[in-house]
Scaffold this motif. Structure first.
Motif, PDB file in Angstrom:
ATOM      1  N   PHE C 107       0.842  -1.197   0.000  1.00 22.43           N
ATOM      2  CA  PHE C 107       0.000   0.000   0.000  1.00 22.43           C
ATOM      3  C   PHE C 107       0.882   1.255   0.000  1.00 22.43           C
ATOM      4  CE2 PHE C 107      -1.905   3.355   2.617  1.00 22.43           C
ATOM      5  CZ  PHE C 107      -3.103   3.591   1.958  1.00 22.43           C
ATOM      6  N   LEU C 108       1.891   1.260   0.865  1.00 24.33           N
ATOM      7  CA  LEU C 108       2.779   2.424   0.964  1.00 24.33           C
ATOM      8  C   LEU C 108       3.542   2.634  -0.343  1.00 24.33           C
ATOM      9  CD1 LEU C 108       4.204   1.946   4.568  1.00 24.33           C
ATOM     10  CD2 LEU C 108       2.634   3.730   3.786  1.00 24.33           C
ATOM     11  N   ILE C 109       3.992   1.524  -0.937  1.00 25.04           N
ATOM     12  CA  ILE C 109       4.758   1.627  -2.175  1.00 25.04           C
ATOM     13  C   ILE C 109       3.882   2.167  -3.299  1.00 25.04           C
ATOM     14  CG2 ILE C 109       5.947   0.268  -3.963  1.00 25.04           C
ATOM     15  CD1 ILE C 109       6.869  -1.548  -1.546  1.00 25.04           C
ATOM     16  N   GLU C 110       2.640   1.690  -3.337  1.00 27.70           N
ATOM     17  CA  GLU C 110       1.697   2.210  -4.329  1.00 27.70           C
ATOM     18  C   GLU C 110       1.551   3.718  -4.210  1.00 27.70           C
ATOM     19  OE1 GLU C 110      -2.193   0.354  -4.078  1.00 27.70           O
ATOM     20  OE2 GLU C 110      -1.160  -1.584  -4.361  1.00 27.70           O
ATOM     21  N   HIS C 111       1.654   4.209  -2.972  1.00 25.75           N
ATOM     22  CA  HIS C 111       1.514   5.645  -2.752  1.00 25.75           C
ATOM     23  C   HIS C 111       2.844   6.371  -2.817  1.00 25.75           C
ATOM     24  CE1 HIS C 111      -2.438   4.290  -1.586  1.00 25.75           C
ATOM     25  NE2 HIS C 111      -2.839   5.546  -1.714  1.00 25.75           N
ATOM     26  N   GLY C 112       3.808   5.739  -3.444  1.00 27.44           N
ATOM     27  CA  GLY C 112       5.055   6.443  -3.743  1.00 27.44           C
ATOM     28  C   GLY C 112       6.143   6.321  -2.705  1.00 27.44           C
ATOM     29  N   GLU C 113       5.890   5.587  -1.609  1.00 32.05           N
ATOM     30  CA  GLU C 113       6.949   5.479  -0.622  1.00 32.05           C
ATOM     31  C   GLU C 113       7.962   4.436  -1.022  1.00 32.05           C
ATOM     32  OE1 GLU C 113       5.597   6.067   3.731  1.00 32.05           O
ATOM     33  OE2 GLU C 113       7.548   5.089   3.749  1.00 32.05           O
ATOM     34  N   THR C 114       9.248   4.753  -0.899  1.00 31.30           N
ATOM     35  CA  THR C 114      10.271   3.755  -1.168  1.00 31.30           C
ATOM     36  C   THR C 114      11.122   3.509   0.065  1.00 31.30           C
ATOM     37  OG1 THR C 114      11.666   5.516  -2.015  1.00 31.30           O
ATOM     38  CG2 THR C 114      10.463   4.187  -3.632  1.00 31.30           C
ATOM     39  N   GLY C 115      10.999   4.399   1.056  1.00 36.85           N
ATOM     40  CA  GLY C 115      11.736   4.212   2.300  1.00 36.85           C
ATOM     41  C   GLY C 115      10.848   3.519   3.307  1.00 36.85           C
ATOM     42  N   LEU C 116      10.992   2.199   3.430  1.00 39.52           N
ATOM     43  CA  LEU C 116      10.133   1.449   4.341  1.00 39.52           C
ATOM     44  C   LEU C 116      10.766   1.431   5.731  1.00 39.52           C
ATOM     45  CD1 LEU C 116       9.468  -1.523   1.913  1.00 39.52           C
ATOM     46  CD2 LEU C 116       8.150   0.604   2.167  1.00 39.52           C
ATOM     47  N   SER C 117       9.930   1.272   6.740  1.00 34.70           N
ATOM     48  CA  SER C 117      10.436   1.221   8.108  1.00 34.70           C
ATOM     49  C   SER C 117       9.677   0.171   8.889  1.00 34.70           C
ATOM     50  CB  SER C 117      10.276   2.596   8.759  1.00 34.70           C
ATOM     51  OG  SER C 117      10.818   2.565  10.055  1.00 34.70           O
ATOM     52  N   LEU C 118      10.373  -0.871   9.272  1.00 33.79           N
ATOM     53  CA  LEU C 118       9.702  -1.991   9.942  1.00 33.79           C
ATOM     54  C   LEU C 118       9.787  -1.891  11.460  1.00 33.79           C
ATOM     55  CD1 LEU C 118      10.742  -5.199   7.941  1.00 33.79           C
ATOM     56  CD2 LEU C 118       8.552  -3.982   7.886  1.00 33.79           C
ATOM     57  N   ALA C 119       8.630  -1.968  12.089  1.00 31.88           N
ATOM     58  CA  ALA C 119       8.580  -2.098  13.551  1.00 31.88           C
ATOM     59  C   ALA C 119       8.360  -3.572  13.849  1.00 31.88           C
ATOM     60  CB  ALA C 119       7.421  -1.281  14.097  1.00 31.88           C
ATOM     61  N   PHE C 120       9.127  -4.108  14.774  1.00 31.34           N
ATOM     62  CA  PHE C 120       8.961  -5.518  15.132  1.00 31.34           C
ATOM     63  C   PHE C 120       8.221  -5.656  16.455  1.00 31.34           C
ATOM     64  CE2 PHE C 120      12.761  -5.358  12.445  1.00 31.34           C
ATOM     65  CZ  PHE C 120      12.381  -6.246  11.460  1.00 31.34           C
ATOM     66  N   ASP C 121       7.636  -6.804  16.654  1.00 30.43           N
ATOM     67  CA  ASP C 121       6.957  -7.042  17.931  1.00 30.43           C
ATOM     68  C   ASP C 121       7.991  -7.380  19.011  1.00 30.43           C
ATOM     69  OD1 ASP C 121       7.693  -9.646  17.368  1.00 30.43           O
ATOM     70  OD2 ASP C 121       5.679 -10.489  17.481  1.00 30.43           O
ATOM     71  N   TYR C 122       7.545  -7.373  20.274  1.00 34.57           N
ATOM     72  CA  TYR C 122       8.503  -7.578  21.361  1.00 34.57           C
ATOM     73  C   TYR C 122       9.222  -8.916  21.308  1.00 34.57           C
ATOM     74  CZ  TYR C 122       7.878  -3.180  23.672  1.00 34.57           C
ATOM     75  OH  TYR C 122       7.898  -1.849  23.966  1.00 34.57           O
ATOM     76  N   PRO C 123       8.535 -10.016  21.001  1.00 29.92           N
ATOM     77  CA  PRO C 123       9.280 -11.271  20.926  1.00 29.92           C
ATOM     78  C   PRO C 123      10.443 -11.183  19.926  1.00 29.92           C
ATOM     79  CG  PRO C 123       6.943 -11.731  21.053  1.00 29.92           C
ATOM     80  CD  PRO C 123       7.080 -10.230  20.910  1.00 29.92           C
ATOM     81  N   THR C 124      10.193 -10.582  18.756  1.00 26.08           N
ATOM     82  CA  THR C 124      11.260 -10.446  17.779  1.00 26.08           C
ATOM     83  C   THR C 124      12.359  -9.525  18.330  1.00 26.08           C
ATOM     84  OG1 THR C 124       9.609 -10.697  16.034  1.00 26.08           O
ATOM     85  CG2 THR C 124      11.773  -9.870  15.370  1.00 26.08           C
ATOM     86  N   LEU C 125      11.961  -8.433  18.969  1.00 28.35           N
ATOM     87  CA  LEU C 125      12.933  -7.458  19.470  1.00 28.35           C
ATOM     88  C   LEU C 125      13.904  -8.051  20.486  1.00 28.35           C
ATOM     89  CD1 LEU C 125      10.684  -4.288  19.894  1.00 28.35           C
ATOM     90  CD2 LEU C 125      12.561  -4.586  18.263  1.00 28.35           C
ATOM     91  N   VAL C 126      13.416  -9.020  21.276  1.00 30.68           N
ATOM     92  CA  VAL C 126      14.318  -9.604  22.266  1.00 30.68           C
ATOM     93  C   VAL C 126      14.755 -11.020  21.872  1.00 30.68           C
ATOM     94  CG1 VAL C 126      13.440  -8.180  24.148  1.00 30.68           C
ATOM     95  CG2 VAL C 126      12.463 -10.438  23.781  1.00 30.68           C
ATOM     96  N   GLY C 127      14.479 -11.403  20.632  1.00 28.83           N
ATOM     97  CA  GLY C 127      15.015 -12.665  20.123  1.00 28.83           C
ATOM     98  C   GLY C 127      14.333 -13.910  20.646  1.00 28.83           C
ATOM     99  N   VAL C 128      13.019 -13.849  20.790  1.00 25.65           N
ATOM    100  CA  VAL C 128      12.258 -14.981  21.316  1.00 25.65           C
ATOM    101  C   VAL C 128      11.265 -15.440  20.245  1.00 25.65           C
ATOM    102  CG1 VAL C 128      10.402 -15.479  22.948  1.00 25.65           C
ATOM    103  CG2 VAL C 128      12.491 -14.386  23.754  1.00 25.65           C
ATOM    104  N   ASP C 129      11.148 -16.738  20.007  1.00 26.31           N
ATOM    105  CA  ASP C 129      10.220 -17.255  19.005  1.00 26.31           C
ATOM    106  C   ASP C 129       8.768 -17.131  19.486  1.00 26.31           C
ATOM    107  OD1 ASP C 129      12.151 -17.863  17.157  1.00 26.31           O
ATOM    108  OD2 ASP C 129      12.412 -19.943  17.846  1.00 26.31           O
ATOM    109  N   PRO C 130       7.824 -17.076  18.548  1.00 29.51           N
ATOM    110  CA  PRO C 130       6.424 -16.878  18.954  1.00 29.51           C
ATOM    111  C   PRO C 130       5.849 -18.047  19.757  1.00 29.51           C
ATOM    112  CG  PRO C 130       6.615 -17.072  16.559  1.00 29.51           C
ATOM    113  CD  PRO C 130       8.000 -17.009  17.094  1.00 29.51           C
TER     114      PRO C 130
END
Ligand SMILES: Nc1nc2c(ncn2[C@@H]2O[C@H](COP(=O)(O)OP(=O)(O)OP(=O)(O)O)[C@@H](O)[C@H]2O)c(=O)[nH]1
Ligand SMILES: [Mg+2]
Lengths: 146, 328, 566
Positions: C107-130
């Motif tokens: 959706f963002l790319i369709e609207h011209g954005e090329t600089g993506l920014s990913l926010a991760f969830d807490y398990p990913t942030l501290v290296g824990v599997d779901p």
């Protein structure tokens, strides 16, 4: 048996804990410190605790109040578990308060789960310590050995 | 909350059957033996006397709590139930306290065979040691085989508490300057086992050599019982050296048992308790009496009349009053 | 020499002020006393009644300011700044599972954005599997869950990774997430020299503030440096680190502490990298920064200007960097999450606007504006859109972007810039004397300073020395109004379930031998002290999960538990 009045009453003991994976401990620490300055014994458990760990700590320490800080958005899930655990251990008489980034609708849900009070961002330290003191006093009055 | 014997007995029974909530409540009650019905204390003590009490002391930040947390699984593996009493200081101003040791011992929440309790320095003189000694009796009575007591530093309270320990672990770390110097703060001669923690740090080897040298020269450690003090290099964060350390702790336990010292230690901790308790009762009686006659004394004090004589008078009357004081 | 103001003129002004203070001001004070007898910035810097050239004693224009695009870059790192290109409006976003995020990115790319920014969830942030018990209830809440290379593949399904850049806010598991990214890009046929983006990868601030640490400080820094070194050699377009003051500030630091601790972190990293034999001009242009824009308007702008001047000096004079690009302090800014209140939440829109303006006047390269509903939950689309529009209004309507560094020359702002710089150097000196930031962190120094500042601030609010509208002044009882704030709703439980199923499937369908060999080799590499990046990449390709890789590394490096600092 009445104890002589010059024996100091045991200070209130409060568990301050962060459940879940978020590391935003600014609030928990500020509150821990404010409680200490107000004469409480504060057991701070640190970040990334599970509900099991907190319930266990409260039981082992025979805490008067449990204060939980959650800023990960997973408060309903964690508090539900905490309440279950406390009940399982016969410790659901220990009052629980919660603070963090919490939508107002969830405040109602938390209270339904048995949480005594919920503190949102911007809450004053004075009110938090007052609420905790009142809850602790109440519990001391009601507490039963068995 | 009033304490009556039959309720207490039921609570004790629940605790013995593994109800952790009951144990937690009983500890609160034991914390202040002053309020305790004396018969109940005897009931507890009569069931105690088998546990191995391990004092863990050393400079702030040496890693005592971390070490205890890592030692617990090792002791558990050997079948022992483990209790920890973690002692933290109180703020002299507010009377409040931040009890931080528990922070490092959170891994055992799922294990019913481990119980951790924090205590903070209590207002009255001797209150802390009294609390710790009394709680040891309870844990012992509940069948905890290993009771670890963490204290910082070298005040009178620590000396009293350590008098109850069968085995004393002195924990230190590299990089505290002249290592033996740092240890000297009163714990030079008390250790049965010295633990150089944080051996993962760069200057660990140097510190280790320094300490072994001091140990070999007999400058370090307690030789009173005929035991030769030992030194271990461990890393609590990495969990290294725990098995060897647990072995040594057990070895020391067998040793003191074999020479009959273990039982003497139990007697000694109760003697300390009696002394502290009587001191406490006297203090209370003196305070009480002093408060009663304070106004009267004020005038005399101003006129510089009988200052010392009044002191003994207060003390004498306080002792008399003791007859009327609880606990009865 | 080179002074901006003529000495005699300054002397005249000084005399004038003295006379004004003794003759004029008292009469006014008699009528209406001032609101406070101790005005200070949020950092506690005392503020005078009025500033004049007399406050800019010995102000050497060329030495302190220069021109945009020139040393010491106080006025900006580019000669044309926003007249050529506006700052990047980079809105950090994400929640849920890879599918949701993939749709969102498209959706963002369709609207011209090329600089993506990913926010991760807490398990990913501290290296824990779901499927780890610790992750229960947390999967997908504050960001996307990406525990395996397969999840990353879903995130970028149908997106050409050679034509977008991706910012990943990730720290201890940064090597794993970067490896996921690289592995998927490779699979898409994108060559290494076309892979662009950023990993936050700033371990020291985790101990000071953000607390998503995993390993103890030494290995944490080692791992981060591994990533930088590998990236410098393999991914020419990648920004391997974003040295972050944001979290330090949010944890309660003052502006001065934020600035000083961030630069001190940067200094530590430069030293570490140089110690690996890297040439400073090889990696310095790749270092980027991330600051907070708080509510004390002038102090924030002054902070950004001081930051550029200090870093340029550090890189040129301390580390002998030769390329002007190595002297640049490029930074991303986010408005202050902690300044937002649950009370009267709509006011947060105004706060964010003022903070964003401070960032723009401070010359930021990119900006994230917070949404007004963040005291409650991850932003709703509605709130996020207002936040973005706030930036657009500043950019397109206000005219503040039409000239460069417009606050320069304000007696107050220049004085404040100097003050902040001076106070920050004092901290940096102290940290240097402790042996650098890694040592200082191990001693708990910045942690303690931040905890103290947080407590002080809260006390100030309690005692009415600081005001927060809706909190301790102009308070309303408006619970019913707050109930009306529309919040983001999604099926967290369903996403958690899906993520668990996927990881179970990855575990059961991979080549077990290849997988266990890869983890084994990773462990051995870590034990040897080798750069772990190639081994992490290999493990990722053998379908090792985030949690498995982190656990393997934990066995070697240990796990950090914070000492009690309040
Ligand atoms: N490098 C290293 N650090 C350790 C080790 N053991 C403990 N630490 C760290 O040392 C600090 C203090 O650890 P604690 O276990 O709280 O020490 P303590 O002796 O109980 O401290 P007090 O109760 O405050 O006296 C913490 O930051 C620990 O992570 C170790 O083996 N190696
Ligand atoms: Mg400790």
């Amino acid at each position: 048996m009445s104890s002589p009045q010059y024996i100091e009453e045991r200070p209130f003991k409060v568990i301050v804990a962060k459940i879940g994976l978020d590391g935003h401990d600014r609030g928990a620490k500020v509150i821990a410190r404010a409680l200490k300055d107000a004469g409480f014994e504060v057991v701070y458990t640190g970040i990334r605790q599970t509900p099991e760990q907190v319930a266990r700590a409260a039981v082992e320490e025979d805490a008067d109040v449990i204060g939980i800080s959650i800023l990960s958005g997973a408060h309903i899930h964690h508090i539900q578990r905490l309440m279950e655990k406390l009940k399982e251990m016969g410790a659901d008489d220990i009052p629980v308060v919660v603070g963090g980034t919490i939508p107002v609708i969830d405040v109602d849900k938390l209270k339904e789960l048995g949480v005594k009070d919920v503190f949102l961002p911007g809450e004053s330290l004075r009110r938090i310590t007052d609420v905790i003191r009142t809850l602790a006093e109440e519990r001391r009055r009601k507490v039963r050995l068995l | 909350m009033s304490l009556n014997n039959s309720e207490l007995a039921v609570l004790l029974d629940k605790a013995r059957r593994g109800d952790l909530r009951a144990t937690g409540k009983l500890l609160t009650i034991m914390e202040d033996p002053y309020r305790l019905p004396p018969e109940f204390f005897d009931m507890v003590a009569s069931q105690a006397g088998r546990a191995h009490v391990i004092g863990v002391t050393g400079i702030p930040g040496a890693g005592k709590s971390t070490l205890i947390s890592r030692l617990i699984p090792e002791l558990r593996r050997r079948g022992a139930r483990v209790a920890v009493i973690a002692i933290d200081p109180t703020s002299p101003i507010s009377g409040g306290a931040l009890l931080g040791d528990r922070l490092r011992m959170q891994d055992h929440a799922m294990d019913p065979g481990v119980f951790i309790r924090s205590v903070s320095t209590r207002g009255l003189k001797g209150g802390l040691s009294l609390a710790a000694l009394s709680m040891i009796e309870l844990f012992d009575a509940l069948g905890y085989e290993k009771i670890l007591v963490e204290t910082v530093g070298v005040g009178q309270a620590e000396v009293d508490i350590m008098s109850a320990a069968h085995t004393i672990l002195v924990v230190t770390m590299p990089g505290v300057g002249d290592d033996v110097q740092a240890l000297k703060a009163g714990v030079m001669e008390i250790g049965d086992i010295y633990v150089l923690n944080k051996s993962d740090l760069p200057d660990a080897q140097k510190a280790y050599e320094y300490l072994s040298f001091a140990l070999d020269k007999g400058e370090l450690g307690s030789y009173d019982s005929g035991w030769t003090p030992k030194l271990f290099k461990v890393s609590a964060v990495m969990g290294q050296g725990m098995a060897e350390l647990a072995d040594a702790i057990d070895e020391h336990a067998s040793y003191i048992r074999s020479i009959g010292l273990a039982r003497l230690k139990v007697a000694s901790r109760r003697l300390t308790l009696i002394r502290l308790m009587s001191e406490r009762m006297l203090t209370v009686a003196v305070e009480e009496e002093f408060k009663r006659v304070k106004a009267e004394l004020e005038a005399k004090a101003l006129k510089a009349k009988g200052i010392l004589a009044e002191a003994s008078e207060v003390a004498r009357r306080a002792c008399k009053n003791l007859d009327n004081l609880p606990p009865t | 020499m080179g002074e901006l103001y003529n000495k005699d003129e300054v002397e005249k002004i000084r005399k004038h002020i003295d006379k004004w203070e003794s003759d004029v001001v008292p009469q006014w004070l008699k009528r209406v006393p001032e609101r406070s007898n101790n005005f200070t910035t949020l950092s506690g810097i005392p503020i005078k009644r009025v500033y004049t050239p007399a406050d800019l004693n010995n102000f050497d224009y060329e030495e302190k300011l220069g021109l945009p695009g020139e040393y010491p870059f106080t006025r900006g790192i580019h000669a044309t700044m926003y007249r050529a290109r506006l700052w990047t409006m980079r809105m950090f976003s994400g929640y849920g599972g890879p599918e949701e995020t993939n749709r969102r990115l498209k959706f963002l790319i369709e609207h011209g954005e090329t600089g993506l920014s990913l926010a991760f969830d807490y398990p990913t942030l501290v290296g824990v599997d779901p499927d780890d018990p610790m992750a229960e209830g947390e999967v997908g809440i504050v960001g996307v869950s990406v525990p395996t290379v397969v999840d990353m593949e879903v995130v970028f399904n149908g997106i050409d990774m050679g034509s977008v850049t991706t910012n990943m806010t990730i720290n201890p598991p940064a090597p794993v997430l970067l490896s996921f990214y690289v592995a998927v890009a490779e699979k898409q046929g994108v060559p290494y020299n076309k892979i662009g983006g950023t990993t936050q990868n700033d371990p020291l601030k985790e101990f000071i503030a953000q607390k998503s640490y995993v390993f103890p400080p030494e290995p944490a820094v080692k791992v981060a440096m591994d990533l930088i070194e590998w990236s410098v050699k393999n991914l020419p377009l990648w920004n391997p680190i974003s040295i972050s003051g944001y979290h330090i500030r949010e944890a309660g630091a003052t502006a001065v502490q934020e600035l000083a601790f961030t630069l001190a972190d940067g200094i530590e990293y430069v030293r570490q990298l140089k110690a690996r034999g890297l040439d400073v001009d090889e990696f310095a242009p790749r270092l980027s920064f991330f600051f907070d824009a708080h509510i004390n308007f002038f102090e924030e702008t002054a902070k950004f200007r001081a930051a550029r001047r200090m870093w340029a000096k550090i890189m040129r004079d301390w580390f002998g960097a030769k390329k002007p690009r190595s002297w640049w302090l490029r930074f991303h800014t986010q408005t202050a999450g902690v300044s937002l209140t649950a009370q009267q939440p709509w006011n947060n829109i105004v706060r964010t606007a003022i903070e964003a303006l401070a960032a723009v006047l401070g010359g930021t390269q990119s900006l994230h504006t917070n949404s007004f509903d963040e005291p409650f939950r991850v932003p709703s689309e509605f709130a996020a859109k207002i936040a973005l529009r706030t930036q657009q209004i500043i950019a397109y309507e206000t005219g503040v972007a039409d000239t460069i560094d417009p606050l320069a020359g304000s007696y107050y702002v220049e004085w404040l810039t100097d003050q902040i710089e001076e106070e920050a150097w004092k901290y940096i000196d102290r940290i240097e004397r402790m042996g650098g930031m890694l040592e200082a962190v191990k001693k708990g120094f910045p942690q303690r300073e931040v905890a103290d500042a947080a407590y002080r601030f809260q006390k100030d609010v309690e005692d009415g020395r600081r005001f927060i509208v809706g909190v301790n002044i102009f308070v309303e009882n408006e619970v019913e109004d707050i109930r009306k704030v529309p919040l983001l709703e999604f099926d967290q439980k369903g996403i958690e379930e899906r993520q668990r199923k996927r990881i179970a499937q990855v575990r059961s369908s991979r080549d077990q031998q290849r997988w266990s060999r890869a983890l084994d080799e990773l462990r051995k590499a870590a034990e040897r002290g080798d750069n772990i990046m190639p081994y992490v990449l290999q493990a990722v390709k053998a379908y090792a999960t985030l949690g498995e890789i982190m656990n393997t590394l934990k066995e070697v490096y240990g796990t950090y538990v914070e000492p009690p600092i309040y």
